[in-house]
Design an enzyme around this catalytic site. Structure first.
Site, mmCIF file in Angstrom:
data_model
loop_
_atom_site.group_PDB
_atom_site.id
_atom_site.type_symbol
_atom_site.label_atom_id
_atom_site.label_comp_id
_atom_site.label_asym_id
_atom_site.label_seq_id
_atom_site.Cartn_x
_atom_site.Cartn_y
_atom_site.Cartn_z
ATOM 1 N N GLY A 15 0.845 -1.203 0.000
ATOM 2 C CA GLY A 15 0.000 0.000 0.000
ATOM 3 C C GLY A 15 0.875 1.247 0.000
ATOM 4 N N ARG A 76 1.103 -5.488 -5.426
ATOM 5 C CA ARG A 76 1.235 -6.651 -4.546
ATOM 6 C C ARG A 76 1.374 -7.831 -5.506
ATOM 7 N NH1 ARG A 76 -0.652 -4.226 0.387
ATOM 8 N NH2 ARG A 76 -2.455 -2.874 0.097
ATOM 9 N N ASP A 107 5.304 -4.519 6.266
ATOM 10 C CA ASP A 107 5.711 -5.888 6.618
ATOM 11 C C ASP A 107 5.878 -6.809 5.409
ATOM 12 O OD1 ASP A 107 6.213 -6.143 9.238
ATOM 13 O OD2 ASP A 107 4.157 -6.633 9.830
ATOM 14 N N THR A 129 4.231 3.147 5.568
ATOM 15 C CA THR A 129 2.826 2.710 5.604
ATOM 16 C C THR A 129 2.040 3.646 6.506
ATOM 17 O OG1 THR A 129 1.280 1.053 6.484
ATOM 18 C CG2 THR A 129 3.529 0.925 7.305
ATOM 19 N N ASP A 131 -0.269 2.839 8.310
ATOM 20 C CA ASP A 131 -0.777 2.094 9.471
ATOM 21 C C ASP A 131 0.081 2.251 10.724
ATOM 22 O OD1 ASP A 131 -2.645 1.192 7.656
ATOM 23 O OD2 ASP A 131 -1.664 -0.740 7.325
ATOM 24 N N ASP A 133 2.306 0.320 11.772
ATOM 25 C CA ASP A 133 2.245 -0.978 12.457
ATOM 26 C C ASP A 133 3.541 -1.793 12.331
ATOM 27 O OD1 ASP A 133 2.041 -1.484 9.760
ATOM 28 O OD2 ASP A 133 0.389 -2.907 9.921
ATOM 29 N N ARG A 175 -5.620 -1.402 8.795
ATOM 30 C CA ARG A 175 -5.592 -2.876 8.707
ATOM 31 C C ARG A 175 -5.933 -3.486 10.065
ATOM 32 N NH1 ARG A 175 -3.581 -5.695 4.352
ATOM 33 N NH2 ARG A 175 -2.471 -3.906 3.584
HETATM 34 O O1 F6P Z 1 -1.596 -0.967 4.696
HETATM 35 C C1 F6P Z 1 -2.153 0.221 4.237
HETATM 36 C C2 F6P Z 1 -3.626 0.061 3.969
HETATM 37 O O2 F6P Z 1 -4.125 1.302 3.503
HETATM 38 C C3 F6P Z 1 -4.454 -0.437 5.138
HETATM 39 O O3 F6P Z 1 -4.745 0.575 6.074
HETATM 40 C C4 F6P Z 1 -5.669 -0.990 4.428
HETATM 41 O O4 F6P Z 1 -6.289 -1.992 5.192
HETATM 42 C C5 F6P Z 1 -5.075 -1.554 3.160
HETATM 43 O O5 F6P Z 1 -3.823 -0.909 2.957
HETATM 44 C C6 F6P Z 1 -5.919 -1.384 1.934
HETATM 45 O O6 F6P Z 1 -5.304 -2.045 0.878
HETATM 46 P P1 F6P Z 1 -5.667 -1.818 -0.657
HETATM 47 O O7 F6P Z 1 -5.058 -0.523 -1.087
HETATM 48 O O8 F6P Z 1 -5.053 -2.990 -1.341
HETATM 49 O O9 F6P Z 1 -7.156 -1.777 -0.736
#
Ligand code: F6P
Length: 326
Positions: A15, A76, A107, A129, A131, A133, A175
């Site tokens: 992300g 990803r 991570d 990120t 998050d 985290d 997340r």
């Molecule tokens: O890890 C960053 C994040 O924005 C999280 O907060 C969220 O759950 C996830 O990525 C969303 O992922 P995507 O962009 O694949 O929908």
């Protein structure tokens, strides 16, 4: 002193987060300063497998400090999860003569870097990120900007909730972690904040703070729900049933991932980019950069991935005490 590496690759993965571009700039400009060649890899591990690369120099990162998103794109990659994908990625490194990789992400990005280090190439991870985290660092690039973006939206929501005497239920990203929700909740003076790290007692944590606030004279309410807790729509339905308040749900979603990075994110990203290249030049390998207090630190990547990060309990207690959650 002679540099331990002469040509490296840089990429962003997972992300995206505001400040990733500033980190790329930090990496590239430090390389230029040290006389190290830098190759940009587009689309994370996907690009590494497919040789999606281009040379980067001082001028290719002009204007990147203030740009949201990532100019290197992010992905990803499913292919990279398999051994064959990792071998193909290593094939690209060999073809280009890359002597190290710098990956900016969370991570998942670091697990990928660990796999690449096992293929034989030195790696450095930079935590990016929204998050926050990542256990080995108190701060991840993008968190401050995402908090500010959420707060800007919530302040606007508060205005209309006040006019209509409603209860706003706002779902915040993060997340499985509640760092973003908690900080946002403290900063906007939420009626209550629900985070996945603490089991929710609906009557005590949601209904009672709303009642207390109402008795105190308040007629509009702000409930912040971390996405890791569950759907804000379910929370809103339960609030309506328990209080008969007119509720409205806002899922902030990906808006939190965009925008020009704040000063904190620009400066942290710049320093982390500098640290990553400096460590590689000194012959260090397989580390993740972190920030502890004011100090930039680094950890072995395996150790970093094994560490656990909890919520800042002191801030959580402050949030409970001041919001009326008790
Ligand atoms: O890890 C960053 C994040 O924005 C999280 O907060 C969220 O759950 C996830 O990525 C969303 O992922 P995507 O962009 O694949 O929908």
């Amino acid at each position: 002193m002679e540099n331990a590496v002469h040509r490296i690759g840089v990429f962003t993965s997972g992300g995206d987060a505001p400040g990733m571009n500033a980190a790329v700039r930090g990496v590239v400009r430090t390389c230029v300063d040290r006389g190290i060649e830098c190759v940009g890899i587009r689309r994370g591990y996907h690009g590494l497998i497919n040789g999606d690369i281009f040379p980067m120099n001082f001028d290719s990162v002009n204007g990147l400090l203030r740009r949201g998103g990532t100019v290197l794109y992010s992905a990803r990659s499913e292919d990279f999860k398999a051994k064959l994908g990792q071998e193909k990625a290593m094939g690209t490194c060999k073809l280009l003569g890359l002597e190290a990789l710098v990956g900016i992400g969370g991570d998942g990005t670091f697990r990928g870097l660990l796999a690449m280090s096992k293929q034989g190439i030195p790696v450095m991870g930079i935590p990016g990120t929204i998050d926050n985290d990542i256990a080995c660092t108190s701060y991840t690039i993008g968190f401050d900007t995402a908090c500010q973006t959420a707060i800007d939206s919530i302040d606007k929501l508060s205005d209309t909730m006040q006019s209509h005497e409603r209860c706003s239920v706002v779902e915040v990203m993060g997340r499985n972690a509640g760092h973003l929700a908690m900080y946002v909740g403290v900063a906007c003076g939420a009626t209550c904040v629900l985070v996945p790290e603490h089991k929710v007692n609906f009557a005590k944590d949601v209904v009672e703070p709303i009642r207390r606030a109402r008795i105190g004279g308040r007629t509009h309410f702000m409930v912040i729900v971390a996405e890791g807790v569950g759907s804000a729509y379910d929370v809103a339905t339960k609030i309506k049933e328990a209080t008969s308040l007119d509720t409205r749900v806002t899922v902030l979603g990906h808006v939190q991932r965009g925008g020009a990075p704040t000063a904190r994110d620009r400066v942290t990203a710049t320093n982390m980019g500098y640290e990553a290249v400096t460590l590689l030049a000194e012959g260090k390998k397989n580390r993740v950069i972190g920030l502890q207090g004011e100090e930039y630190v680094n950890y072995d990547i395996e150790e970093a991935l094994s560490m656990k990060k909890g919520l800042n309990e002191q801030t959580y207690e402050v949030m409970r005490a001041l919001s009326g959650m008790g």
